[in-house]
Write a protein that holds these residues in place. Sequence first.
Motif, mmCIF file in Angstrom:
data_model
loop_
_atom_site.group_PDB
_atom_site.id
_atom_site.type_symbol
_atom_site.label_atom_id
_atom_site.label_comp_id
_atom_site.label_asym_id
_atom_site.label_seq_id
_atom_site.Cartn_x
_atom_site.Cartn_y
_atom_site.Cartn_z
ATOM 1 N N ARG A 1 0.685 -5.438 -5.627
ATOM 2 C CA ARG A 1 -0.180 -7.022 -5.818
ATOM 3 C C ARG A 1 -0.898 -7.257 -7.278
ATOM 4 O O ARG A 1 -0.345 -6.449 -7.926
ATOM 5 C CB ARG A 1 -1.731 -7.214 -5.035
ATOM 6 C CG ARG A 1 -3.141 -6.607 -5.544
ATOM 7 C CD ARG A 1 -3.808 -6.544 -4.914
ATOM 8 N NE ARG A 1 -5.271 -5.492 -5.603
ATOM 9 C CZ ARG A 1 -6.296 -6.485 -6.511
ATOM 10 N NH1 ARG A 1 -6.874 -7.671 -6.024
ATOM 11 N NH2 ARG A 1 -7.251 -5.847 -7.119
ATOM 12 N N LEU A 2 -0.351 -8.676 -7.433
ATOM 13 C CA LEU A 2 -0.337 -8.717 -9.233
ATOM 14 C C LEU A 2 -2.328 -9.321 -9.644
ATOM 15 O O LEU A 2 -2.528 -10.158 -9.349
ATOM 16 C CB LEU A 2 0.168 -9.982 -9.837
ATOM 17 C CG LEU A 2 0.871 -10.244 -10.938
ATOM 18 C CD1 LEU A 2 1.589 -9.080 -11.671
ATOM 19 C CD2 LEU A 2 1.824 -11.599 -10.958
ATOM 20 N N VAL A 3 -2.109 -8.075 -10.703
ATOM 21 C CA VAL A 3 -3.728 -8.154 -11.557
ATOM 22 C C VAL A 3 -3.620 -8.551 -13.165
ATOM 23 O O VAL A 3 -2.877 -7.097 -13.401
ATOM 24 C CB VAL A 3 -4.872 -6.474 -10.770
ATOM 25 C CG1 VAL A 3 -6.599 -7.044 -11.529
ATOM 26 C CG2 VAL A 3 -4.743 -6.663 -8.779
ATOM 27 N N SER A 4 -4.272 -9.561 -13.299
ATOM 28 C CA SER A 4 -3.854 -10.136 -14.610
ATOM 29 C C SER A 4 -2.377 -9.865 -14.974
ATOM 30 O O SER A 4 -2.665 -9.125 -16.173
ATOM 31 C CB SER A 4 -5.227 -9.003 -15.224
ATOM 32 O OG SER A 4 -6.401 -9.432 -14.712
ATOM 33 N N GLY A 5 -1.108 -9.724 -14.580
ATOM 34 C CA GLY A 5 0.109 -9.639 -14.593
ATOM 35 C C GLY A 5 0.550 -8.390 -14.881
ATOM 36 O O GLY A 5 1.886 -8.449 -15.648
ATOM 37 N N VAL B 1 -5.890 2.250 2.529
ATOM 38 C CA VAL B 1 -5.284 2.057 0.917
ATOM 39 C C VAL B 1 -6.124 2.534 0.283
ATOM 40 O O VAL B 1 -7.419 1.976 0.175
ATOM 41 C CB VAL B 1 -3.621 0.975 1.181
ATOM 42 C CG1 VAL B 1 -3.295 0.769 1.949
ATOM 43 C CG2 VAL B 1 -4.881 -0.174 0.606
ATOM 44 N N CYS B 2 -5.680 3.378 -1.131
ATOM 45 C CA CYS B 2 -6.160 3.146 -2.597
ATOM 46 C C CYS B 2 -5.542 2.663 -3.425
ATOM 47 O O CYS B 2 -4.204 2.558 -3.465
ATOM 48 C CB CYS B 2 -7.320 4.939 -2.422
ATOM 49 S SG CYS B 2 -5.957 5.947 -1.959
ATOM 50 N N THR B 3 -5.813 2.962 -4.609
ATOM 51 C CA THR B 3 -5.676 2.491 -5.925
ATOM 52 C C THR B 3 -5.932 3.488 -6.790
ATOM 53 O O THR B 3 -5.907 4.117 -6.562
ATOM 54 C CB THR B 3 -5.502 1.285 -6.222
ATOM 55 O OG1 THR B 3 -7.174 1.338 -6.734
ATOM 56 C CG2 THR B 3 -5.647 0.225 -5.784
ATOM 57 N N VAL B 4 -4.537 3.293 -7.541
ATOM 58 C CA VAL B 4 -5.314 4.452 -9.154
ATOM 59 C C VAL B 4 -6.548 4.526 -9.737
ATOM 60 O O VAL B 4 -7.090 5.109 -9.728
ATOM 61 C CB VAL B 4 -3.934 4.019 -9.653
ATOM 62 C CG1 VAL B 4 -4.783 5.245 -11.620
ATOM 63 C CG2 VAL B 4 -3.017 4.502 -9.042
ATOM 64 N N LYS B 5 -7.149 3.021 -9.893
ATOM 65 C CA LYS B 5 -8.469 3.012 -10.369
ATOM 66 C C LYS B 5 -9.243 3.698 -8.914
ATOM 67 O O LYS B 5 -10.631 4.534 -9.520
ATOM 68 C CB LYS B 5 -8.358 1.179 -10.177
ATOM 69 C CG LYS B 5 -10.029 1.263 -10.714
ATOM 70 C CD LYS B 5 -10.334 -0.496 -10.873
ATOM 71 C CE LYS B 5 -11.586 -0.554 -11.457
ATOM 72 N NZ LYS B 5 -11.808 -2.230 -11.752
ATOM 73 N N MET B 6 -8.664 2.980 -7.915
ATOM 74 C CA MET B 6 -10.528 3.975 -7.100
ATOM 75 C C MET B 6 -9.660 5.676 -6.916
ATOM 76 O O MET B 6 -10.878 6.391 -6.536
ATOM 77 C CB MET B 6 -9.856 3.638 -5.035
ATOM 78 C CG MET B 6 -9.906 2.132 -5.173
ATOM 79 S SD MET B 6 -8.860 1.757 -3.582
ATOM 80 C CE MET B 6 -10.172 1.918 -2.887
#
Length: 195
Positions: free
Chosen positions: A73-77, A37-42
């Motif tokens: 997932r929750l990352v830094s809120g 899977v990939c995130t927007v950051k990736m």
Amino acid sequence: MEDTLLISDINTLKVLADELRLKLYDLVRSYSMDGEVCTVKMLAEALGMPPSRLYYHINLMESAGLLQVAETRLVSGIVEKSYLAAARRLIINQETTGSADDLPAGVISGVVNAALGDLWDSLKPSEAFEDEKQLNDLGLRISKHSLNLTENEASELMERLSALTTEYSVLERAGGVSEPRQAYQVLHLIYQPKQ
């Protein structure tokens, strides 16, 4: 991830009518085909862009059903989503658009420009080609033909090209070959030139 997504509405076509979104889809699909899977950051890192520039496009693609949320997932809120591509192949349902004349021009130019961008990127590292072997090492195969066909024959040709591509995508998933697989892009384009 499905094998094929049949696009049957103009709104989804309009979402695809953007070169950046086509690049994003190809990136997400390549991750998905590797079982990741990939995130927007990736995606932003892969494209050398700030993530803030991509959120609008990713949200449009998610709303259109082109991308699926695989996990959150929750990352830094902040909720971070990971994405999968909806399908390996996108096919435009011509019954929805009626004819190629009814396709949004942006879809056609977006697909062709994305293919050309990929092609130019593959050529950049090389300098002038001294011999044919250097050109062959790129894995580039180009063929252009002019055919006099009926409308039915043109439709049948496109269906057969799609079936052949599907046949090779099945081989890709089958595995069991000793030679390593490499990524290739295939663009099927049948059009009637102006006389």
